[in-house]
Design a protein around this motif. Structure first.
Motif, PDB file in Angstrom:
ATOM      1  N   ALA A  18       0.834  -1.208   0.000  1.00  0.00           N
ATOM      2  CA  ALA A  18       0.000   0.000   0.000  1.00  0.00           C
ATOM      3  C   ALA A  18       0.866   1.255   0.000  1.00  0.00           C
ATOM      4  O   ALA A  18       0.613   2.204  -0.759  1.00  0.00           O
ATOM      5  CB  ALA A  18      -0.926  -0.004   1.218  1.00  0.00           C
ATOM      6  N   GLU A  19       1.889   1.269   0.834  1.00  0.00           N
ATOM      7  CA  GLU A  19       2.765   2.439   0.883  1.00  0.00           C
ATOM      8  C   GLU A  19       3.507   2.626  -0.437  1.00  0.00           C
ATOM      9  O   GLU A  19       3.738   3.746  -0.884  1.00  0.00           O
ATOM     10  CB  GLU A  19       3.738   2.284   2.050  1.00  0.00           C
ATOM     11  N   LYS A  20       3.859   1.526  -1.083  1.00  0.00           N
ATOM     12  CA  LYS A  20       4.542   1.598  -2.374  1.00  0.00           C
ATOM     13  C   LYS A  20       3.616   2.209  -3.438  1.00  0.00           C
ATOM     14  O   LYS A  20       4.009   3.096  -4.205  1.00  0.00           O
ATOM     15  CB  LYS A  20       4.990   0.194  -2.789  1.00  0.00           C
ATOM     16  N   LEU A  21       2.378   1.742  -3.478  1.00  0.00           N
ATOM     17  CA  LEU A  21       1.414   2.249  -4.455  1.00  0.00           C
ATOM     18  C   LEU A  21       1.079   3.718  -4.192  1.00  0.00           C
ATOM     19  O   LEU A  21       1.036   4.533  -5.120  1.00  0.00           O
ATOM     20  CB  LEU A  21       0.143   1.403  -4.420  1.00  0.00           C
ATOM     21  N   LEU A  22       0.839   4.049  -2.930  1.00  0.00           N
ATOM     22  CA  LEU A  22       0.513   5.427  -2.586  1.00  0.00           C
ATOM     23  C   LEU A  22       1.665   6.365  -2.921  1.00  0.00           C
ATOM     24  O   LEU A  22       1.454   7.487  -3.401  1.00  0.00           O
ATOM     25  CB  LEU A  22       0.165   5.520  -1.096  1.00  0.00           C
ATOM     26  N   GLY A  23       2.876   5.897  -2.692  1.00  0.00           N
ATOM     27  CA  GLY A  23       4.042   6.718  -2.995  1.00  0.00           C
ATOM     28  C   GLY A  23       4.182   7.027  -4.462  1.00  0.00           C
ATOM     29  O   GLY A  23       4.788   8.035  -4.844  1.00  0.00           O
ATOM     30  N   ALA A  24       3.607   6.174  -5.314  1.00  0.00           N
ATOM     31  CA  ALA A  24       3.667   6.384  -6.765  1.00  0.00           C
ATOM     32  C   ALA A  24       2.455   7.150  -7.282  1.00  0.00           C
ATOM     33  O   ALA A  24       2.318   7.340  -8.495  1.00  0.00           O
ATOM     34  CB  ALA A  24       3.758   5.040  -7.474  1.00  0.00           C
ATOM     35  N   MET A  52       2.071   1.060 -12.339  1.00  0.00           N
ATOM     36  CA  MET A  52       2.493   0.017 -11.389  1.00  0.00           C
ATOM     37  C   MET A  52       3.730  -0.715 -11.879  1.00  0.00           C
ATOM     38  O   MET A  52       4.621  -1.044 -11.100  1.00  0.00           O
ATOM     39  CB  MET A  52       1.362  -0.989 -11.176  1.00  0.00           C
ATOM     40  N   GLN A  53       3.778  -0.972 -13.174  1.00  0.00           N
ATOM     41  CA  GLN A  53       4.890  -1.757 -13.699  1.00  0.00           C
ATOM     42  C   GLN A  53       6.205  -0.980 -13.726  1.00  0.00           C
ATOM     43  O   GLN A  53       7.258  -1.566 -13.977  1.00  0.00           O
ATOM     44  CB  GLN A  53       4.541  -2.287 -15.093  1.00  0.00           C
ATOM     45  N   LYS A  54       6.132   0.308 -13.418  1.00  0.00           N
ATOM     46  CA  LYS A  54       7.358   1.105 -13.294  1.00  0.00           C
ATOM     47  C   LYS A  54       7.884   1.125 -11.861  1.00  0.00           C
ATOM     48  O   LYS A  54       8.971   1.652 -11.606  1.00  0.00           O
ATOM     49  CB  LYS A  54       7.102   2.536 -13.785  1.00  0.00           C
TER      50      LYS A  54
END
Length: 357
Positions: A89-95, A145-147
């Motif tokens: 979640a933190e990874k997605l939110l950060g992007a 996401m794939q980046k």
């Protein structure tokens, strides 16, 4: 389009106050859930209702208080490890992707209070008129996401790929249909698995959501789509999430439309430097990656019935294996497996009817 509606959020409203008799009927986990929410809200009154179904031991609850709503994720720590959910979640939110924000995290108790992204799933509204813009948004989000850096995620390696495919043999063929595969099947099965594993491992490695489909995407007014159920993310093949989305277990589009979307995405991925695959290579990756996923999904749907008492997914097996049957029809290496799928199809249909809701 051939479509299967997802069951929407349940509308069972729990009272704000409960008498002693009602409390005695509750399980300890239900009482713990109520107490945890009340404590986090500082004693404020709140409503609590089931928010969605899930194929795991997690459950999701909509918390309403003071004109606002949140989602409570109940993930019993003896059954579910919520640390991957928080990490991804933190990874997605950060992007800048639209995953739910995390307001309260209690890993020891297995409760998380999350942003409420709404209750309108892609599955609820997808049709020929809405598909163009909804899939455009979903494919844009997939490109982002794939980046993402994925070196810290578990690898989608040979062991995991084979473990997933074994679900088809163990839970669908043996447990669900009562078949006993012999030595001839075992030799052919080994060859099939080797082909599908090699196909997955030869692709560029990217962030893989792993369940990127119409029941895990929510329609949002801004930054569409809302993305959920991402805790099983891995580093794996570039076509995996694409085939999850376009050859969805819960709805089906005409093959020519699916191929058009897949080819458009390939061009974008090539332009962005994610791959140099030509059209034929991309189609092979897409078809065989889907084949591996469809074997896994069909096995999981049987396991959900026999192990967890959830029959609702049995009706999705014919559609899911229908994709695999089409791949087998176009590849001589898999003709024997296509014949097996043709043979068991009537029994799978009948069992789905026998256990319909």
């Amino acid at each position: 389009m051939i479509k299967s509606r997802a069951r929407g959020p349940l509308a069972l409203r729990l009272p704000l106050a409960q008498n002693a008799a009602q409390m005695e009927q509750e399980t300890p986990r239900q009482r713990q859930r109520q107490h945890w929410v009340r404590e986090r809200l500082g004693g404020s009154e709140f409503g609590l209702e089931p928010a969605s179904e899930d194929a795991s031991f997690r459950s999701y609850w909509r918390v309403s208080t003071g004109g606002r709503s949140y989602i409570l994720m109940d993930a019993p720590p003896a059954r579910e490890d919520s640390r991957p959910f928080v990490k991804v979640a933190e990874k997605l939110l950060g992007a800048g992707l639209h995953a739910p924000r995390l307001y309260e995290i209690d890993l020891d108790a297995g409760f998380l209070l999350l942003e409420d992204l709404g209750s309108t799933l892609y599955a609820d509204v997808l049709d020929e008129s809405t598909a163009p813009h909804l899939y455009r948004d979903a494919l844009d989000a997939l490109g982002s996401m794939q980046k993402l850096a994925c070196g810290d995620l578990p690898p989608y390696d040979e062991a995991l790929l084979r473990t997933e495919m074994s679900l088809f043999r163990d839970w669908l063929l043996i447990r669900h249909l009562g078949r006993k595969p012999g030595a001839r099947f075992a030799a052919r099965w080994e060859e099939l698995q080797a082909i599908l594993v090699a196909n997955a491992l030869q692709q560029p490695v990217v962030f893989v959501h792993r369940d990127y489909h119409c029941r895990n995407l929510l329609v949002c007014e801004s930054r569409n789509p809302g993305i959920v159920d991402f805790q099983d993310a891995v580093a794996g093949p570039i076509t995996y999430d694409l085939v999850s989305l376009l050859r969805d277990c819960y709805l089906a589009w005409p093959p020519e439309q699916v191929q058009s979307w897949a080819e458009d995405y390939r061009r974008r991925a090539c332009a962005g430097g994610s791959t140099t695959a030509d059209r034929a290579t991309w189609k092979r990756w897409f078809d065989l990656t889907g084949f591996q996923r469809q074997l896994k999904a069909a096995g999981i749907f049987c396991r959900l019935w026999h192990r967890d008492g959830k029959p609702g997914y049995l009706k999705d097996i014919p559609r899911t294996l229908g994709y695999a049957r089409a791949v087998c029809a176009g590849d001589a290496r898999f003709r024997w497996f296509g014949e097996l799928l043709d043979e068991i199809a009537p029994e799978l249909d009948q069992r789905a009817q026998d256990h319909r809701w």
